[in-house]
Design a protein around this motif. Structure first.
Motif, mmCIF file in Angstrom:
data_model
loop_
_atom_site.group_PDB
_atom_site.id
_atom_site.type_symbol
_atom_site.label_atom_id
_atom_site.label_comp_id
_atom_site.label_asym_id
_atom_site.label_seq_id
_atom_site.Cartn_x
_atom_site.Cartn_y
_atom_site.Cartn_z
ATOM 1 N N UNK A 10 33.937 -92.995 34.135
ATOM 2 C CA UNK A 10 34.731 -94.157 34.531
ATOM 3 C C UNK A 10 35.535 -93.861 35.791
ATOM 4 N N UNK A 11 36.047 -92.646 35.889
ATOM 5 C CA UNK A 11 36.772 -92.252 37.105
ATOM 6 C C UNK A 11 35.837 -92.243 38.315
ATOM 7 N N UNK A 12 34.630 -91.774 38.110
ATOM 8 C CA UNK A 12 33.645 -91.765 39.203
ATOM 9 C C UNK A 12 33.217 -93.186 39.552
ATOM 10 N N UNK A 13 33.158 -94.064 38.551
ATOM 11 C CA UNK A 13 32.882 -95.479 38.813
ATOM 12 C C UNK A 13 33.937 -96.056 39.759
ATOM 13 N N UNK A 14 35.187 -95.657 39.550
ATOM 14 C CA UNK A 14 36.262 -96.141 40.417
ATOM 15 C C UNK A 14 36.055 -95.663 41.846
ATOM 16 N N UNK A 15 35.589 -94.429 42.010
ATOM 17 C CA UNK A 15 35.295 -93.910 43.357
ATOM 18 C C UNK A 15 34.194 -94.741 44.011
ATOM 19 N N UNK A 53 24.876 -95.635 28.022
ATOM 20 C CA UNK A 53 24.987 -97.045 27.633
ATOM 21 C C UNK A 53 25.108 -97.944 28.861
ATOM 22 N N UNK A 54 25.897 -97.516 29.851
ATOM 23 C CA UNK A 54 26.096 -98.338 31.046
ATOM 24 C C UNK A 54 24.767 -98.616 31.750
ATOM 25 N N UNK A 55 23.944 -97.605 31.890
ATOM 26 C CA UNK A 55 22.672 -97.765 32.566
ATOM 27 C C UNK A 55 21.696 -98.639 31.807
ATOM 28 N N UNK A 56 21.706 -98.517 30.482
ATOM 29 C CA UNK A 56 20.768 -99.304 29.686
ATOM 30 C C UNK A 56 21.153 -100.778 29.650
ATOM 31 N N UNK A 57 22.452 -101.054 29.683
ATOM 32 C CA UNK A 57 22.897 -102.446 29.774
ATOM 33 C C UNK A 57 22.424 -103.058 31.085
ATOM 34 N N UNK A 212 24.114 -93.447 38.261
ATOM 35 C CA UNK A 212 24.967 -92.353 37.788
ATOM 36 C C UNK A 212 24.801 -92.165 36.283
ATOM 37 N N UNK A 213 24.863 -93.269 35.541
ATOM 38 C CA UNK A 213 24.786 -93.222 34.084
ATOM 39 C C UNK A 213 23.459 -92.657 33.591
ATOM 40 N N UNK A 214 22.362 -93.230 34.083
ATOM 41 C CA UNK A 214 21.045 -92.820 33.587
ATOM 42 C C UNK A 214 20.643 -91.427 34.074
ATOM 43 N N UNK A 215 20.993 -91.133 35.326
ATOM 44 C CA UNK A 215 20.616 -89.822 35.855
ATOM 45 C C UNK A 215 21.405 -88.715 35.164
ATOM 46 N N UNK A 216 22.666 -88.981 34.861
ATOM 47 C CA UNK A 216 23.457 -87.988 34.127
ATOM 48 C C UNK A 216 22.803 -87.672 32.788
ATOM 49 N N UNK A 217 22.326 -88.701 32.102
ATOM 50 C CA UNK A 217 21.671 -88.501 30.816
ATOM 51 C C UNK A 217 20.360 -87.734 30.969
#
Length: 432
Positions: A10-15, A53-57, A212-217
């Protein structure tokens, strides 16, 4: 650790949001998100079940709006031909050649994908919650191309019947005599097309967050060989795009238009370069039309081909990119695809390209439609999207080049090309 991972993300999302507010391009934001995703995946290995979850949504939203986007865009594209005479002559040749561009680019991509075994041993696992749909026998494939229960087919993301259904409506609009009687519907279609394009444009802006979400996973469960696989995929995208632009299209210009391909390539190069740098087929329209006019193409033919080429054909975004992504996925997941399924894939590229919008990000929509039609997991598109920004330069310039060459070839077939202008030398201005 899982909750800590979410807080960090979430912090990185803010960036990323601050980068967007500062008008930093989508390409650089996606590349930044890629680096962030790799770091998060390495640090929180085994603890990204909430992050993903963010990426799949995001992937679900893309799938949800692909159908209405195709529905409105295709009807608008076909009905924009104004009358059946235009559709039968210049329109028919334009659409036919653009479709041929798409078919040849898709075949080239399949061949290259096979030669290099793209995606094999990349270490990617099938995302959870996804099941691969089986493609039926060839005869059933043909039957299923045509709409039966359009509402049910929309609900089940059956792309091809939706496309054909939309084409039927577009042709019906062309043939309807009393246009005023159906004006409310045509206005609804135009408004729907604009609204869907606007909405998709807003959704695509969230691509960096999903990456970011999917690649992290993925990184949390993959070895570093995946990075090499991404670079190989990017290289093959450029190889296929450049081959189609300068080799395949040259052959088409010579065989179909009976023209000197070197003359065409030399005179159209500035428009191709603008498409390469702007990454927008729509933004390249003025240069595209001007380059065709300078080669002796009538203005109406040039503008028609260039305009239709922003929503139909588009071999870079609608063939090379989604086909290579699909083959990468097939090899990575070790799926058993038959020759019939690959032939179907080529046909799907042509059909769904009619709803592709000529703006940056269209390749994601096109790939989503292809994956939905072939029963492949849409999450894979975003896993492979870190290279999309760099690949988009090759994809868009290929689209622009295909549209421009189509206009010139159609003018030659219609005997309307001014050969004196086509064969004239390029004027150079003397320095003052």
């Amino acid at each position: 650790m899982s909750f800590v991972a979410v807080i960090v993300v979430l912090a990185l999302f803010f960036v990323l949001y601050q980068m967007q507010k500062r008008k930093i391009s989508l390409m650089y934001r996606v590349l930044t998100a890629t680096a962030m995703g790799v770091v998060v995946g390495l640090i929180f290995a085994g603890h990204t079940e909430y992050v993903v979850v963010f990426g799949r949504v995001y992937a679900n939203l893309l799938q949800a709006f692909v159908i209405p986007l195709l529905f409105f865009s295709i009807i608008s594209t076909v009905s924009s031909l104004n009358d059946m005479n235009t559709l039968g002559s210049i329109g028919g040749k334009t659409i036919g050649i653009l479709a041929l561009h798409n078919i040849l680019a898709a075949i080239i991509s399949i061949i290259v994908g096979f030669i290099f075994h793209i995606g094999l041993n990349s270490g990617i696992e099938l995302p959870t919650g996804q099941e691969l749909a089986e493609v039926p026998h060839f005869s059933e494939v043909i039957i299923n191309f045509f709409p039966k229960n359009i509402v049910d087919q929309m609900m089940n993301n059956k792309i091809i019947p939706i496309v054909i259904f939309s084409v039927f409506i577009g042709v019906a609009i062309l043939k309807y005599q009393e246009k005023e009687e159906i004006k409310p519907f045509t206005q609804f279609v135009e408004a729907g097309s604009k609204l869907m394009n606007f909405l998709i444009g807003r959704i695509v802006k969230f691509t960096p967050y999903a990456v970011l979400s999917l690649l992290a996973n993925q990184v949390a469960t993959l070895d570093l060989s995946f990075v090499q696989s991404l670079l190989t995929l990017l290289l093959l995208v450029y190889i296929c795009c450049l081959f189609h632009t300068f080799i395949t299209t040259s052959g088409m210009v010579a065989l179909i238009g009976k023209l000197n391909p070197m003359t065409f390539q030399r005179k159209f190069f500035p428009a191709w370069l603008i498409g390469f740098t702007t990454q927008s087929s729509l933004g390249s329209l003025p240069a595209n039309i001007k380059a065709q006019e300078d080669m002796g193409t009538p203005t109406d033919t040039a503008s028609f081909a260039a305009s239709i080429g922003t929503t139909f054909g588009m071999p870079g975004c609608a063939a090379v990119w989604p086909v290579l992504l699909a083959i990468f996925t097939i090899n990575a997941l070790q799926l058993d695809f038959s020759l019939t399924q690959y032939v179907t894939m080529v046909g799907v590229c042509v059909l769904v390209s009619a709803g592709t919008v000529g703006v940056p990000g269209a390749g994601t929509i096109q790939a989503t439609a292809l994956f939905a039609a072939m029963g492949l997991p849409v999450e894979m598109i975003l896993v492979l999207s870190p290279i999309a920004g760099v690949a988009d330069m090759a994809r868009t310039s290929t689209n622009v080049h295909a549209a421009g060459s189509t206009g010139v070839m159609v003018a030659a077939l219609e005997k309307k090309l001014n050969m004196a202008e086509f064969n004239s030398k390029i004027e150079t201005r003397k320095a003052v």
